[in-house]
Write an enzyme that holds these catalytic residues in place. Structure first.
Site, PDB file in Angstrom:
ATOM      1  N   SER A 173       0.843  -1.194   0.000  1.00 53.59           N
ATOM      2  CA  SER A 173       0.000   0.000   0.000  1.00 53.59           C
ATOM      3  C   SER A 173       0.881   1.248   0.000  1.00 53.59           C
ATOM      4  CB  SER A 173      -0.862  -0.043   1.272  1.00 53.59           C
ATOM      5  OG  SER A 173      -1.608   1.136   1.420  1.00 53.59           O
ATOM      6  N   TYR A 223       2.677   7.263  18.281  1.00 59.07           N
ATOM      7  CA  TYR A 223       3.276   7.148  16.941  1.00 59.07           C
ATOM      8  C   TYR A 223       4.567   7.965  16.889  1.00 59.07           C
ATOM      9  CZ  TYR A 223       3.445   7.851  11.806  1.00 59.07           C
ATOM     10  OH  TYR A 223       3.815   7.915  10.477  1.00 59.07           O
ATOM     11  N   LYS A 280       8.403   6.698  16.399  1.00 59.79           N
ATOM     12  CA  LYS A 280       9.161   7.137  15.215  1.00 59.79           C
ATOM     13  C   LYS A 280      10.437   7.860  15.632  1.00 59.79           C
ATOM     14  CE  LYS A 280       6.557   5.865  11.637  1.00 59.79           C
ATOM     15  NZ  LYS A 280       7.005   4.852  10.686  1.00 59.79           N
ATOM     16  N   THR A 282      -1.941   8.692   1.133  1.00 61.17           N
ATOM     17  CA  THR A 282      -1.925   7.222   1.128  1.00 61.17           C
ATOM     18  C   THR A 282      -3.135   6.714   1.910  1.00 61.17           C
ATOM     19  OG1 THR A 282      -0.716   7.088   3.218  1.00 61.17           O
ATOM     20  CG2 THR A 282       0.622   7.197   1.202  1.00 61.17           C
TER      21      THR A 282
HETATM   22  N1  LIG Z   1       1.771   8.868   4.282  1.00 55.83           N
HETATM   23  C1  LIG Z   1       2.397   9.787   4.988  1.00 55.83           C
HETATM   24  O1  LIG Z   1       2.151  11.004   4.873  1.00 55.83           O
HETATM   25  C2  LIG Z   1       3.451   9.376   5.972  1.00 55.83           C
HETATM   26  C3  LIG Z   1       4.093  10.394   6.690  1.00 55.83           C
HETATM   27  C4  LIG Z   1       5.087  10.052   7.579  1.00 55.83           C
HETATM   28  C5  LIG Z   1       5.466   8.733   7.721  1.00 55.83           C
HETATM   29  N2  LIG Z   1       4.818   7.758   7.015  1.00 55.83           N
HETATM   30  C6  LIG Z   1       5.275   6.381   7.228  1.00 55.83           C
HETATM   31  O2  LIG Z   1       5.426   5.758   5.969  1.00 55.83           O
HETATM   32  C7  LIG Z   1       5.209   4.354   6.098  1.00 55.83           C
HETATM   33  C8  LIG Z   1       4.198   3.913   5.059  1.00 55.83           C
HETATM   34  O3  LIG Z   1       2.957   4.541   5.361  1.00 55.83           O
HETATM   35  P1  LIG Z   1       1.788   4.758   4.292  1.00 55.83           P
HETATM   36  O4  LIG Z   1       1.292   6.131   4.490  1.00 55.83           O
HETATM   37  O5  LIG Z   1       2.225   4.301   2.963  1.00 55.83           O
HETATM   38  O6  LIG Z   1       0.683   3.776   4.916  1.00 55.83           O
HETATM   39  P2  LIG Z   1      -0.222   2.637   4.256  1.00 55.83           P
HETATM   40  O7  LIG Z   1      -0.730   3.062   2.953  1.00 55.83           O
HETATM   41  O8  LIG Z   1      -1.219   2.282   5.315  1.00 55.83           O
HETATM   42  O9  LIG Z   1       0.800   1.423   4.085  1.00 55.83           O
HETATM   43  C9  LIG Z   1       1.330   0.795   5.223  1.00 55.83           C
HETATM   44  C10 LIG Z   1       1.928  -0.536   4.851  1.00 55.83           C
HETATM   45  O10 LIG Z   1       2.456  -1.137   6.046  1.00 55.83           O
HETATM   46  C11 LIG Z   1       1.916  -2.430   6.191  1.00 55.83           C
HETATM   47  N3  LIG Z   1       1.814  -2.796   7.611  1.00 55.83           N
HETATM   48  C12 LIG Z   1       1.248  -2.088   8.611  1.00 55.83           C
HETATM   49  N4  LIG Z   1       1.361  -2.764   9.766  1.00 55.83           N
HETATM   50  C13 LIG Z   1       2.007  -3.917   9.480  1.00 55.83           C
HETATM   51  C14 LIG Z   1       2.416  -5.024  10.257  1.00 55.83           C
HETATM   52  N5  LIG Z   1       2.174  -5.098  11.572  1.00 55.83           N
HETATM   53  N6  LIG Z   1       3.076  -6.034   9.657  1.00 55.83           N
HETATM   54  C15 LIG Z   1       3.340  -5.994   8.323  1.00 55.83           C
HETATM   55  N7  LIG Z   1       2.961  -4.972   7.541  1.00 55.83           N
HETATM   56  C16 LIG Z   1       2.298  -3.960   8.119  1.00 55.83           C
HETATM   57  C17 LIG Z   1       0.556  -2.354   5.531  1.00 55.83           C
HETATM   58  O11 LIG Z   1       0.111  -3.665   5.250  1.00 55.83           O
HETATM   59  P3  LIG Z   1      -1.444  -4.013   4.941  1.00 55.83           P
HETATM   60  O12 LIG Z   1      -1.607  -3.751   3.477  1.00 55.83           O
HETATM   61  O13 LIG Z   1      -1.531  -5.448   5.328  1.00 55.83           O
HETATM   62  O14 LIG Z   1      -2.255  -3.105   5.805  1.00 55.83           O
HETATM   63  C18 LIG Z   1       0.892  -1.521   4.305  1.00 55.83           C
HETATM   64  O15 LIG Z   1       1.508  -2.321   3.316  1.00 55.83           O
HETATM   65  C19 LIG Z   1       4.758   4.129   7.531  1.00 55.83           C
HETATM   66  O16 LIG Z   1       5.848   3.719   8.321  1.00 55.83           O
HETATM   67  C20 LIG Z   1       4.284   5.490   7.968  1.00 55.83           C
HETATM   68  O17 LIG Z   1       4.364   5.658   9.364  1.00 55.83           O
HETATM   69  C21 LIG Z   1       3.826   8.049   6.153  1.00 55.83           C
END
Ligand SMILES: NC(=O)c1ccc[n+]([C@@H]2O[C@H](COP(=O)([O-])OP(=O)(O)OC[C@H]3O[C@@H](n4cnc5c(N)ncnc54)[C@H](OP(=O)(O)O)[C@@H]3O)[C@@H](O)[C@H]2O)c1
Length: 483
Positions: A201, A357, A361, A392
């Protein structure tokens, strides 16, 4: 109808076939051309005549959408694209000569304007020509793998200390601004193994596609096998190597242990480990192993996985030409909190998902710094980064109000992923270790006084994580069925 034309010769010290294949996939243009905001290949399978690319381009002061088609693909000497916008069409012709070591190209671009804008051509021609030439200069830099000469300015360093200006960098326009000073990533990762958690994702999926395009062999670590298979099928259909799927919930030490045991038994080196899986949990929840979920997913899981894979990272780093890299995906949210060493699982005060969170982090950034020092002699580079604010599923689900308010300013998942891909692939990113990156630029790890962790606390954190790890690992071994 009126037209504008430019023609430019370029030479690179890169193999002819590599340059031919790189240029014939027009989706790469968003990596090197400052004018191209988005470029995606929408036709499945390997690139061939008829492949369609959806392009969003900055044209003058406006953003325009174009449909691009590959109309000639004569390996390795000739490529032609035809693009169509609302009031204009484009033909790009690339003639290539060279050998295994070098390549010369003749790049010709013609833009045809239709009514009612064709009369503006004379007026526009100088600006359009200079933009096209500037873009080709960026192609030259990208294929030369020229390191960025940009250093953070005084304003950039100051804005890290001023919360609101600092946060402006997290937006879509922060990305666009930063992109102007980069060169595209054109490394060949075809002999690299990259393990990424959470590739099903958002940002993880975007990183996976970007690295697949560079030729990497991917290992997907995920908990949802169905989603992983659908995505692996899609990447394979797009013409990239099929990723290997490994199932593990990173919040469970038992799962991470089983995963590392499988990978160690296989013995393949890991050139890049990307700890990306994560989410923000609004309600306090405990895992099946009894740990608070934010801590378990965002901090203990990456700790256990990275420590477990250390022998395979070291094995990869033994080849000095490739080295090994660990990339820890943190968050700008971490700026709001200090480490809470005495309450890692948020038991001493009312649970707050944002705080839990942010603390986890921050912990991930802290252990990055310790690992970087510890593994410097092994040739393992460890970096942390934050993706800015990206659109996302993770953000829309966990922060619906923030999402609605900020949607126009959010970056795409691909833009959020860019720095992870750059840290994984570029030569330049391998020259330093232990830094915290946004948009390919190192940033301070604290904006608010009192939030930066002392080195002593970072070491204590690592010891606390090691104690959790040992305790849960032995519990898992005790409960494992005896033979
Ligand atoms: N988007 C932003 O603006 C943003 C900003 C700062 C940091 N981040 C960081 O970027 C990273 C990706 O986030 P995203 O926004 O792309 O979120 P996302 O779309 O929800 O994707 C998260 C991914 O992590 C997987 N995941 C979550 N918990 C898990 C677990 N316990 N074991 C294995 N896989 C797990 C999910 O798997 P499933 O498909 O099975 O749910 C998904 O593939 C995260 O670490 C987030 O904290 C994002």
């Amino acid at each position: 109808m009126s037209s504008i034309q430019i023609e430019q010769s370029l030479s690179f010290k890169r193999p002819l076939l590599f340059v031919f294949l790189y240029l014939s996939d027009y989706s790469h243009t968003s990596e090197w051309s400052p004018s191209v905001i988005l470029a995606s290949k929408t036709t499945p399978g390997a690139v061939r005549v008829g492949t369609h690319f959806a392009i969003e381009m900055r044209f003058g002061l406006s953003d325009v959408k174009l449909d691009y088609y590959l109309t000639a693909f004569e390996e390795p000497h000739y490529i032609e694209f035809k693009g169509k916008g609302e009031n204009f069409s484009i033909v790009e012709r690339i003639r290539l000569e060279g050998d295994e070591q070098q390549c010369h190209i003749q790049y010709q671009i013609e833009i045809y304007y239709q009514e009612p804008v064709s009369h503006l051509v004379k007026l526009r021609a100088p600006l359009v020509k200079s933009r096209l030439k500037r873009d080709l200069l960026y192609l030259q830099k990208a294929l030369d793998q020229e390191p960025s000469t940009w250093k953070p300015s005084l304003w950039s360093r100051m804005s890290d200390r001023l919360v609101v200006p600092g946060m402006m960098h997290f937006s879509r326009s922060g990305f666009a601004h930063a992109k102007n000073r980069w060169t595209g990533i054109t490394e060949d990762l075809s002999d690299h193994i990259v393990l990424i958690t959470g590739p099903t994702s958002g940002i993880g999926a975007a990183v996976a596609r970007q690295l697949a395009k560079l030729g990497a062999a991917l290992i997907f670590v995920c908990r949802n096998e169905k989603k992983a298979i659908v995505f692996a099928d899609a990447l394979e259909a797009e013409g990239y190597k099929r990723p290997r799927i490994e199932i593990a919930d990173v919040s469970l030490v038992q799962d991470v242990e089983a995963l590392t045991a499988r990978l160690l038994a296989r013995g393949d080196p890991i050139h890049v480990l990307i700890n990306n899986a994560g989410a923000l949990f609004n309600k306090r929840t405990v895992t099946a192993e009894g740990l608070e979920l934010s801590f378990a997913t965002l901090l203990l899981g990456p700790y256990a996985l990275t420590e477990g894979l250390y022998p395979l990272l070291k094995k990869a780093a033994a080849d000095k030409a490739k080295g090994a890299r660990v990339i820890n995906v943190s968050s700008g949210g971490m700026y709001t909190q200090a480490l809470a060493l005495d309450d890692l699982e948020f038991e001493k005060e009312d649970y707050n998902g944002d705080k839990a969170y942010a603390r986890a982090k921050r912990g991930l950034v802290d252990i990055t710094e310790v690992w970087a020092e510890r593994w410097r002699g092994d040739g393992i580079v460890v970096q942390s980064m934050h993706p800015g604010w990206a659109d996302t599923p993770g953000v829309s689900q966990a922060m619906p109000k923030f999402y609605i308010l900020t949607k126009p300013w959010l970056r795409t998942a691909e833009q959020g992923a860019d720095t992870i891909t750059w840290l994984a692939a570029s030569k330049e990113a391998g020259l330093t270790s232990g830094l915290f990156w946004l948009d390919r630029t190192p940033h301070s790890t604290s904006m608010i006084p009192g939030t930066k962790s002392a080195p002593r606390h970072q070491t204590l954190l690592l010891q606390a994580l090691a104690a959790y790890h040992v305790r849960l690992r032995s519990r898992a071994q005790e409960s494992a069925p005896r033979r």
